[in-house]
Design a protein around this motif. Structure first.
Motif, PDB file in Angstrom:
ATOM      1  N   LEU A  96       0.285   7.473  -6.295  1.00 11.99           N
ATOM      2  CA  LEU A  96      -0.754   8.472  -6.088  1.00 11.99           C
ATOM      3  C   LEU A  96      -0.392   9.858  -5.734  1.00 11.99           C
ATOM      4  CD1 LEU A  96      -3.362   6.019  -4.591  1.00 11.99           C
ATOM      5  CD2 LEU A  96      -3.560   6.961  -6.885  1.00 11.99           C
ATOM      6  N   GLU A 134       0.843  -1.157   0.121  1.00  8.44           N
ATOM      7  CA  GLU A 134      -0.017   0.071   0.019  1.00  8.44           C
ATOM      8  C   GLU A 134       0.730   1.345   0.087  1.00  8.44           C
ATOM      9  OE1 GLU A 134      -4.132   1.297   1.996  1.00  8.44           O
ATOM     10  OE2 GLU A 134      -2.406   1.477   3.497  1.00  8.44           O
ATOM     11  N   GLN A 136      -9.344   2.562  -5.614  1.00  6.00           N
ATOM     12  CA  GLN A 136      -7.985   2.144  -5.032  1.00  6.00           C
ATOM     13  C   GLN A 136      -7.752   1.005  -3.939  1.00  6.00           C
ATOM     14  OE1 GLN A 136      -5.181   2.849  -6.774  1.00  6.00           O
ATOM     15  NE2 GLN A 136      -6.296   3.859  -8.580  1.00  6.00           N
ATOM     16  N   GLU A 173     -11.431  -2.088  -4.751  1.00  6.70           N
ATOM     17  CA  GLU A 173     -11.025  -2.531  -6.212  1.00  6.70           C
ATOM     18  C   GLU A 173     -11.930  -3.030  -6.910  1.00  6.70           C
ATOM     19  OE1 GLU A 173      -7.175  -4.235  -6.317  1.00  6.70           O
ATOM     20  OE2 GLU A 173      -6.150  -2.622  -5.303  1.00  6.70           O
ATOM     21  N   GLY A 188      -7.287   7.644 -10.834  1.00  4.55           N
ATOM     22  CA  GLY A 188      -7.848   6.928  -9.724  1.00  4.55           C
ATOM     23  C   GLY A 188      -7.813   7.625  -8.413  1.00  4.55           C
ATOM     24  N   LYS A 207       1.806   2.214  -3.487  1.00  5.37           N
ATOM     25  CA  LYS A 207       0.601   2.542  -4.089  1.00  5.37           C
ATOM     26  C   LYS A 207       0.263   4.161  -3.649  1.00  5.37           C
ATOM     27  CE  LYS A 207      -3.143   0.096  -5.056  1.00  5.37           C
ATOM     28  NZ  LYS A 207      -4.470  -0.593  -4.938  1.00  5.37           N
ATOM     29  N   TYR A 264      -5.672   6.730   2.600  1.00  7.85           N
ATOM     30  CA  TYR A 264      -6.554   7.600   2.094  1.00  7.85           C
ATOM     31  C   TYR A 264      -6.098   9.094   2.728  1.00  7.85           C
ATOM     32  CZ  TYR A 264     -10.795  10.813   1.505  1.00  7.85           C
ATOM     33  OH  TYR A 264     -11.408  11.753   1.304  1.00  7.85           O
ATOM     34  N   LEU A 290     -10.409   6.757  -3.612  1.00  8.63           N
ATOM     35  CA  LEU A 290      -9.209   6.309  -3.012  1.00  8.63           C
ATOM     36  C   LEU A 290      -9.357   5.011  -2.228  1.00  8.63           C
ATOM     37  CD1 LEU A 290      -7.457   9.688  -2.315  1.00  8.63           C
ATOM     38  CD2 LEU A 290      -6.925   7.889  -3.895  1.00  8.63           C
TER      39      LEU A 290
END
Length: 257
Positions: free
Chosen positions: A16, A9, A64, A59, A51, A12, A71, A55
């Motif tokens: 983002l 995460e 996301q 999925e 995306g 990711k 978040y 958030l």
């Protein structure tokens, strides 16, 4: 103990955050948004493509799938770019569609979340009234159950962010449930007959936030648009707001930076 972040995460989140920064550098003009009093639709659409509009949405519904912590970290970045952008996106994600994620049926999630997570539609959280601000328990809008199972909604709301732009409006009202006066959460959709958008508030700051009065005049809400169970409305509203307060805090950190 403090929870150890998930490595996957974290990767990711970094991606983002970098995407937000690139978009800000190329296409976000805070002064222009304040002057024109709205975040451009094309900007929201591009944020959806990146995306950034769903958030924490799972999925499977096009989001996301971030944790609340993840978040909040991305949301901090929104506020570091522009406070009004963070408010518009906060109304949409932090509170607007949070109730559907937390309390929605599988059918409601499938029906609403893909459009919301992609930015094809915006969400609003419709609670505050002329006589019920912080004292939200004593709101006066009322939904009356009809013989066909639908609910007839009447009342007035104010200070509703994304008021004229939201396609999905999670709304709270009083209702008689089992002979008792309780609360109900209803999912309204733009274009429903009797849902009227009122005047826009003129504010000193955050001027790109579409802050409105809303009027309900015999709005017929189908039973499949009841969020949770009738009578749970106040509990749902408080759970959503408690989640929203976390991202409001990290947004304030972003603004301070």
């Amino acid at each position: 103990p403090y929870p150890k972040p998930d490595a996957e995460e974290q990767d990711k989140i970094r991606g983002l955050v970098q995407s937000v920064r690139e978009l800000a550098e190329a296409k976000i003009d805070p002064r222009k948004m304040e002057d024109e009093r709205w975040v451009p639709d094309e900007l929201l659409a591009e944020m959806g493509e990146r995306g950034l509009m769903g958030l924490y949405v799972p999925e499977e519904y096009g989001g996301q799938g971030l944790s609340q912590t993840g978040y909040c970290r991305v949301f901090e970045e929104f506020a570091q770019i522009d406070p009004t952008l963070s408010v518009v996106l906060g109304v949409h994600q932090s509170i607007g569609m949070k109730g559907i994620v937390l309390f929605g049926s599988d059918e409601q999630k499938e029906r609403f979340l893909p459009d919301l997570a992609s930015g094809r539609k915006l969400a609003a959280f419709v609670l505050t009234e002329p006589n019920a601000g912080s004292d939200a328990y004593n709101l006066e809008s009322r939904a009356v159950k009809q013989p066909d199972g639908s609910w007839l909604l009447n009342g007035e709301k104010r200070y509703i962010g994304n008021g004229s732009r939201a396609g999905v409006l999670v709304t709270f009202a009083r209702a008689e449930v089992g002979g008792e006066d309780k609360h109900i959460a209803l999912i309204l959709e733009q274009g429903m007959e009797g849902l009227e958008v009122g005047e826009r508030y003129d504010t000193m700051g955050l001027r790109a936030n579409d802050l409105r009065r809303l009027y309900f005049k015999d709005v017929r809400v189908p039973p499949e648009n009841v969020l949770g169970e009738p009578g749970e409305g106040f509990r749902i509203a408080m759970h959503v707001l408690n989640n929203g307060r976390m991202s409001l805090g990290t947004g304030s950190v972003g603004g301070a930076k």
